[in-house]
Design an enzyme around this catalytic site. Structure first.
Site, mmCIF file in Angstrom:
data_model
loop_
_atom_site.group_PDB
_atom_site.id
_atom_site.type_symbol
_atom_site.label_atom_id
_atom_site.label_comp_id
_atom_site.label_asym_id
_atom_site.label_seq_id
_atom_site.Cartn_x
_atom_site.Cartn_y
_atom_site.Cartn_z
ATOM 1 N N HIS A 1 0.875 -1.182 0.000
ATOM 2 C CA HIS A 1 0.000 0.000 0.000
ATOM 3 C C HIS A 1 0.907 1.225 0.000
ATOM 4 O O HIS A 1 1.402 1.648 1.043
ATOM 5 C CB HIS A 1 -0.899 0.016 1.235
ATOM 6 C CG HIS A 1 -1.876 1.167 1.237
ATOM 7 N ND1 HIS A 1 -3.236 0.977 1.293
ATOM 8 C CD2 HIS A 1 -1.703 2.512 1.176
ATOM 9 C CE1 HIS A 1 -3.844 2.151 1.281
ATOM 10 N NE2 HIS A 1 -2.918 3.093 1.196
ATOM 11 N N LEU B 1 2.853 7.170 -4.226
ATOM 12 C CA LEU B 1 4.025 7.768 -4.869
ATOM 13 C C LEU B 1 3.747 9.158 -5.422
ATOM 14 O O LEU B 1 4.658 9.820 -5.905
ATOM 15 C CB LEU B 1 4.531 6.858 -5.997
ATOM 16 C CG LEU B 1 5.131 5.517 -5.547
ATOM 17 C CD1 LEU B 1 5.580 4.707 -6.758
ATOM 18 C CD2 LEU B 1 6.289 5.733 -4.578
ATOM 19 N N LYS C 1 -8.939 -0.042 -6.181
ATOM 20 C CA LYS C 1 -8.965 0.553 -4.856
ATOM 21 C C LYS C 1 -10.268 1.325 -4.663
ATOM 22 O O LYS C 1 -10.561 2.268 -5.399
ATOM 23 C CB LYS C 1 -7.771 1.497 -4.656
ATOM 24 C CG LYS C 1 -7.748 2.253 -3.327
ATOM 25 C CD LYS C 1 -7.606 1.305 -2.142
ATOM 26 C CE LYS C 1 -7.657 2.072 -0.815
ATOM 27 N NZ LYS C 1 -6.460 2.874 -0.565
ATOM 28 N N HIS D 1 -10.435 1.312 1.419
ATOM 29 C CA HIS D 1 -10.235 2.232 2.539
ATOM 30 C C HIS D 1 -11.521 2.177 3.359
ATOM 31 O O HIS D 1 -12.532 2.791 2.995
ATOM 32 C CB HIS D 1 -9.957 3.651 2.060
ATOM 33 C CG HIS D 1 -9.679 4.618 3.168
ATOM 34 N ND1 HIS D 1 -8.485 5.294 3.298
ATOM 35 C CD2 HIS D 1 -10.426 4.998 4.239
ATOM 36 C CE1 HIS D 1 -8.527 6.064 4.385
ATOM 37 N NE2 HIS D 1 -9.701 5.891 4.967
ATOM 38 N N ASP E 1 1.383 2.545 3.572
ATOM 39 C CA ASP E 1 0.545 3.740 3.423
ATOM 40 C C ASP E 1 1.408 4.989 3.561
ATOM 41 O O ASP E 1 0.973 6.016 4.077
ATOM 42 C CB ASP E 1 -0.609 3.763 4.435
ATOM 43 C CG ASP E 1 -1.663 4.817 4.114
ATOM 44 O OD1 ASP E 1 -1.717 5.254 2.955
ATOM 45 O OD2 ASP E 1 -2.423 5.207 5.018
ATOM 46 N N ALA F 1 -3.557 14.632 5.812
ATOM 47 C CA ALA F 1 -3.393 13.351 6.506
ATOM 48 C C ALA F 1 -2.371 12.493 5.780
ATOM 49 O O ALA F 1 -2.431 12.332 4.564
ATOM 50 C CB ALA F 1 -4.736 12.626 6.580
#
Length: 335
Positions: free
Chosen positions: A12, A15, A95, A134, A240, A256
């Site tokens: 996860h 980039l 995703k 998510h 992440d 975040a």
């Protein structure tokens, strides 16, 4: 003392794109053999052409590093089976973001109604594409992932042939779901193995530890540690790692994300060594993911040694976790 990891994978990974991509991609590509690349760039990756173009930009950015970018599509409920059949040649997963729940997810799924999602999810089941999710509602921030648990259960029951990855889980309730449904899996981040909400906001606010899902309670962290340190076969490492420029972190309304790419393996080996669990680290950072995704990675050896590693303040305009601190382990050599 040294410890060798073979073909570590980050399942996860953010980039970003453009200038940020050129800064952060080589840092992941140096120490990992591959990774699942998140599609929530701007604009999100929703076409095969966008997948191929983004992959080209990633390969250009990583230079001579041995790294396989495993591409994903941003989930949309209006994809056709014909489109997904073509996409399956180029992507490992889709995703799913609930709309507006995290960075660049405004175009995500507005309704988690099973019948609305059924055509795409049945096609994914047939094609062997993985669904990465998510998993948060827009309820009270500490309850969002727990509330999403019933949606995971509905999805797992309705589509038993579909591999569903609960991304970056943070609660003991999510951990419990792993043993309840055969087709539920999970990624776990470095930072959620180390911090609780106390570390983020218990004293002075720490914007570089603010992430979504937000870090939870001690008992939640302990549950994550338990399955990670024993390398439960249904969990795998997914950093992440989510870079943001300093001006978007050290501000009112900060973005975040915790940036861990350059220190992930060093901190993980330190953590597993501390708990006498080094024998489990290979499975957590590579072997489990290979089994779950049915994937054989590029070969890479990362030799770590128990020599102090000072973490720099920033990489260009991005501040990493443990900035200006010293870790007990460092990367000695990459083959």
């Amino acid at each position: 003392m040294t410890h060798t990891l073979f073909s570590p994978l980050d399942m996860h990974l953010h980039l970003r794109d453009e200038t940020m991509l050129k800064v952060v991609a080589p840092l992941s590509a140096h120490s990992f053999a591959g990774g699942i690349i998140m599609p929530n760039v701007v604009p999100p990756i929703t076409t095969i052409e966008a997948v191929l173009s983004y992959k080209e930009r990633i390969i250009s950015a990583i230079g001579n590093n041995v790294f396989d970018p495993l591409m994903t599509l941003f989930f949309r409920s209006d994809y056709t089976r014909e489109f997904l059949e073509k996409a399956a040649l180029h992507v490992k997963a889709l995703k799913l973001y609930p709309s507006g729940i995290t960075t660049n997810s405004e175009g995500g799924v507005a309704s988690m109604d099973i019948e609305t999602l059924r055509p795409v999810l049945e096609a994914m089941s047939d094609l062997g594409l993985v669904l990465c999710v998510h998993g948060e509602t827009n309820g009270f921030v500490m309850d969002r992932e727990k509330e999403f648990g019933s949606i995971y259960e509905s999805l797992a029951s309705a589509f038993p042939r579909l591999k569903i990855v609960m991304e970056h889980i943070t609660t003991k309730e999510s951990v419990a779901l792993l043993d309840k449904y055969e087709n539920l899996y999970a990624t776990i981040t470095l930072h959620h193995l180390l911090i609780t909400l106390d570390d983020v906001a218990g004293g002075m606010l720490q914007p570089h530890l603010f992430c979504k899902p937000i870090a939870k309670r001690y008992e939640d962290r302990d549950a994550l540690l338990h399955v990670s340190l024993k390398a439960h076969p249904k969990v795998m490492f997914g950093s992440d790692s989510a870079p943001h420029p300093i001006h978007k972190k050290e501000c009112c309304g900060c973005a975040a994300g915790v940036f861990t790419a350059p220190i992930a393996l060093q901190a993980l080996v330190e953590l597993f060594d501390k708990h006498n669990a080094l024998a489990s680290l290979q499975a957590f950072v590579s072997n489990n993911a290979q089994t779950i995704y049915g994937y054989k990675p590029l070969y890479k050896e990362v030799i770590l040694e128990k020599v102090p590693f000072y973490v720099t303040h920033s990489y260009a305009d991005v501040v990493p976790m443990f900035a200006n601190e010293t870790l007990a382990w460092s990367i000695k050599h990459v083959v």
